[in-house]
Design a protein around this motif. Structure first.
Motif, mmCIF file in Angstrom:
data_model
loop_
_atom_site.group_PDB
_atom_site.id
_atom_site.type_symbol
_atom_site.label_atom_id
_atom_site.label_comp_id
_atom_site.label_asym_id
_atom_site.label_seq_id
_atom_site.Cartn_x
_atom_site.Cartn_y
_atom_site.Cartn_z
ATOM 1 N N UNK A 80 0.820 -1.212 0.000
ATOM 2 C CA UNK A 80 0.000 0.000 0.000
ATOM 3 C C UNK A 80 0.851 1.258 0.000
ATOM 4 N N UNK A 93 -9.878 18.624 7.520
ATOM 5 C CA UNK A 93 -10.657 17.850 8.496
ATOM 6 C C UNK A 93 -9.881 17.639 9.798
ATOM 7 N N UNK A 103 -12.119 11.928 4.528
ATOM 8 C CA UNK A 103 -11.011 12.713 3.971
ATOM 9 C C UNK A 103 -9.762 11.847 3.884
ATOM 10 N N UNK A 104 -9.540 11.053 4.923
ATOM 11 C CA UNK A 104 -8.349 10.200 4.935
ATOM 12 C C UNK A 104 -8.438 9.144 3.829
ATOM 13 N N UNK A 105 -9.647 8.667 3.576
ATOM 14 C CA UNK A 105 -9.834 7.670 2.515
ATOM 15 C C UNK A 105 -9.929 8.316 1.132
ATOM 16 N N UNK A 106 -9.924 9.642 1.089
ATOM 17 C CA UNK A 106 -9.959 10.322 -0.196
ATOM 18 C C UNK A 106 -11.347 10.490 -0.785
ATOM 19 N N UNK A 158 -16.794 12.434 8.052
ATOM 20 C CA UNK A 158 -16.093 13.443 7.249
ATOM 21 C C UNK A 158 -14.585 13.308 7.400
ATOM 22 N N UNK A 159 -14.147 13.127 8.655
ATOM 23 C CA UNK A 159 -12.713 13.026 8.931
ATOM 24 C C UNK A 159 -12.112 11.783 8.274
ATOM 25 N N UNK A 205 -1.696 6.522 14.695
ATOM 26 C CA UNK A 205 -2.534 5.447 14.156
ATOM 27 C C UNK A 205 -2.906 5.712 12.702
ATOM 28 N N UNK A 206 -3.084 6.979 12.345
ATOM 29 C CA UNK A 206 -3.401 7.300 10.948
ATOM 30 C C UNK A 206 -2.171 7.073 10.077
ATOM 31 N N UNK A 257 -6.724 -1.365 7.678
ATOM 32 C CA UNK A 257 -7.695 -1.805 8.670
ATOM 33 C C UNK A 257 -8.758 -0.726 8.833
ATOM 34 N N UNK A 297 -1.389 3.322 9.606
ATOM 35 C CA UNK A 297 -2.369 2.451 8.966
ATOM 36 C C UNK A 297 -2.964 2.961 7.665
ATOM 37 N N UNK A 298 -2.550 4.132 7.245
ATOM 38 C CA UNK A 298 -2.978 4.602 5.933
ATOM 39 C C UNK A 298 -1.728 5.166 5.265
ATOM 40 N N UNK A 299 -1.812 5.467 3.982
ATOM 41 C CA UNK A 299 -0.610 6.013 3.349
ATOM 42 C C UNK A 299 -0.583 7.535 3.358
ATOM 43 N N UNK A 322 -15.812 15.668 0.419
ATOM 44 C CA UNK A 322 -16.776 16.029 1.457
ATOM 45 C C UNK A 322 -18.213 16.010 0.930
ATOM 46 N N UNK A 381 -6.938 15.882 -2.302
ATOM 47 C CA UNK A 381 -7.213 14.912 -1.268
ATOM 48 C C UNK A 381 -6.453 15.257 0.020
ATOM 49 N N UNK A 400 -7.963 18.168 1.793
ATOM 50 C CA UNK A 400 -9.154 17.778 2.552
ATOM 51 C C UNK A 400 -8.767 17.148 3.883
ATOM 52 N N UNK A 401 -7.716 16.328 3.889
ATOM 53 C CA UNK A 401 -7.274 15.718 5.150
ATOM 54 C C UNK A 401 -6.814 16.810 6.111
ATOM 55 N N UNK A 450 -9.500 3.545 11.177
ATOM 56 C CA UNK A 450 -8.300 4.333 11.432
ATOM 57 C C UNK A 450 -8.632 5.815 11.272
ATOM 58 N N UNK A 451 -8.277 6.596 12.255
ATOM 59 C CA UNK A 451 -8.569 8.019 12.172
ATOM 60 C C UNK A 451 -9.851 8.384 12.887
ATOM 61 N N UNK A 452 -10.601 7.395 13.292
ATOM 62 C CA UNK A 452 -11.796 7.687 14.079
ATOM 63 C C UNK A 452 -11.392 8.306 15.404
ATOM 64 N N UNK A 477 -6.416 3.360 0.245
ATOM 65 C CA UNK A 477 -5.376 3.908 1.104
ATOM 66 C C UNK A 477 -5.481 3.475 2.566
ATOM 67 N N UNK A 478 -5.859 2.257 2.822
ATOM 68 C CA UNK A 478 -5.978 1.828 4.222
ATOM 69 C C UNK A 478 -5.847 0.319 4.277
#
Lengths: 251, 252
Positions: free
Chosen positions: A84, B11, A125-128, A121-122, B87-88, A105, B91-93, A131, B4, B7-8, A108-110, A102-103
């Motif tokens: 990844x 947020x 955004x991390x998953x792309x 929303x948060x 954690x972000x 598990x 676990x994410x790129x 909004x 993208x 946006x991160x 993540x980010x919660x 882009x993840x």
């Protein structure tokens, strides 16, 4: 990804060639500056090299669902992280064709102090996910996760099952060709697992490429075309799911 | 891809901003309370006890405190934010730089709100703005760039060396006194002024006071030196951060 790309034919979604990941573990791990300075002066730097992955090569065809099994610490998560793009391999190369989710598990980010809606929303955004798409799909996502009534409740008051349903519901909003999933069914309950399983089945039908790392062998067996078995960082077997699982269980 | 990341950043920084005040009684008031209390203490000690003679000393102090708080809090937050968002990153790129920028943006919210409150209060006391104030946004921008550059340098260090965070605290304590916050830089012995004025934060605070209190534009030569120092730090920071970028997440 700026790794050297191996040649790829269009039917291949993921190809790895001689991928290794080496961690250097200092015998006395120096984490403070003083210890490092002292270490340089005394020249007592001894490392143990640990192969998290060792010379792993494989190729996965487009649209295949691949199981990834192995004991704890066998390198499953390391492999998914490298594919990844989260961590670079120490040596070897890999290539992916298509958009990679882009993840690895879920959830993540919660943030537990934010509400379900704010978290979508948060996390979105991390998953792309833009909004406005989240705004448009908000009700559907909450309905799928079965938490409509709790949209303005802080996540810390959610049960862990509710949190993972919410995360899963959002995950399926992402538009990716390749999904690398690490133990996503570890926390679901008996209703949620079939529900999310149905989604994964739909993905398989839609021709997405999926690598699913799990200890749930029954799930792997019913879902995956082929399976990889990792053992101490080495690719021990890669082939027909039934055979590979049999080999894993026999160990 | 860039959109993208934007946006991160939006947020994350907005979420952190909300979280900071969720469930607190005074809420946003806290971001004013901190500089006001600092102002009261320093004012009593240096004006009433030590009889420092600087014109408009309360405003003089307050400008220094607001810029100082932004720099000190934002750099400290950028270190802590790295761990809070581990954690972000793991676990994410999401690249670490996105988390760093979101941390600075979050600090910038508080900084800007404090500045707005500052100008509101100072106007109530009969402050007449001059044309020079148009230059003030440039000074704020320099402060932001400086803070960002410093964060880019210290975050990899603090991830690699767990005790760096303590060192940074001590360094900030020293920096507070080698920055003209409670005194004027004229008080520094002439032999050291040249070196003293290499501190970009000192230069930025001096320029901010020139623009607000004296209503004058900073000297062109001086402001060019400030810009030069800040840009040099930015370039050095980007170079250093890029080198550590790959291994940063693994060390978290």
């Amino acid at each position: 990804m700026n790794e050297k790309r191996p040649n790829m034919n269009p039917e291949i979604a993921i190809r790895a060639e001689h991928v290794s990941k080496v961690y250097k573990i200092p015998h006395e791990r120096r984490v403070t500056l003083f210890e490092t300075l002292a270490g340089y002066v005394m020249r007592k730097v001894s490392y143990e090299t640990f192969f998290a992955l060792e010379d792993v090569s494989f190729s996965i065809a487009k649209g295949e669902a691949i199981g990834l099994i192995g004991k704890n610490g066998s390198g499953k998560t390391t492999l998914l992280k490298i594919l990844s793009g989260m961590i670079p391999p120490t040596s070897g190369s890999f290539a992916m064709r298509g958009k990679v989710a882009p993840f690895l598990s879920l959830g993540v980010g919660f943030h537990h102090e934010l509400t379900a809606e704010e978290n979508l929303y948060l996390y979105g955004a991390i998953l792309g996910i833009p909004r406005r798409d989240i705004t448009r799909r908000m009700s559907d996502i909450l309905r799928f996760a079965d938490v409509e009534r709790f949209r303005n409740m802080k996540l810390k008051n959610f049960s862990s099952g509710m949190v993972s349903r919410l995360a899963f519901a959002l995950m399926i909003e992402t538009d990716s060709d390749i999904l690398l999933l690490d133990e996503i069914f570890a926390v679901g309950d008996k209703d949620f697992i079939p529900q999310s399983f149905a989604v994964l089945e739909a993905y398989k039908k839609a021709g997405k490429t999926i690598v699913l790392a799990s200890h749930n062998l029954a799930l792997i067996e019913s879902y995956c075309h082929k399976t990889m078995l990792l053992s101490e960082g080495k690719l021990e077997a890669f082939g027909n799911t039934k055979d590979v699982i049999a080999r894993y269980v026999a160990h | 891809m860039k959109k993208h990341y934007a946006a991160i950043i939006r947020e994350l920084s907005w979420g952190d901003f909300k979280l900071k005040y969720y469930g607190s009684v005074f809420g946003l008031l806290w971001s004013f309370l901190k500089p006001v209390i600092m102002l009261s203490i320093l004012y009593v000690v240096f004006y009433s006890f030590l009889k420092i003679t600087i014109e408009h000393y309360a405003w003089y102090l307050l400008i220094g405190i607001i810029f100082w708080n932004f720099f000190a809090d934002a750099t400290k937050d950028s270190i802590q934010n790295m761990y809070a968002k581990a954690h972000i990153l793991k676990n994410t790129n999401t690249p670490p730089i996105v988390v760093m920028v979101s941390s600075i943006v979050h600090s910038l919210f508080t900084f800007l709100i404090t500045l707005v409150a500052f100008f509101a209060i100072i106007s109530m006391f009969g402050f007449a703005p001059s044309n020079a104030l148009f230059f003030f946004p440039c000074i704020v921008l320099l402060a932001v760039l400086l803070t960002f550059a410093v964060s880019l340098i210290i975050v990899p260090l603090s991830v690699r060396f767990k005790d760096f965070e303590h060192m940074w605290d001590i360094f900030l304590q020293m920096l507070f006194w080698v920055t003209p916050i409670v005194y004027q830089h004229y008080a520094v012995p002439a032999a050291y002024v040249k070196w003293y004025l290499l501190n970009p934060l000192a230069r930025i605070i001096i320029d901010a006071r020139t623009v607000i209190l004296a209503g004058a534009f900073p000297e062109t030569k001086q402001i060019l030196i400030t810009i030069g120092i800040v840009l040099f730090l930015c370039a050095a920071a980007v170079f250093i951060f890029k080198r550590s970028d790959k291994s940063l997440v693994e060390q978290l």
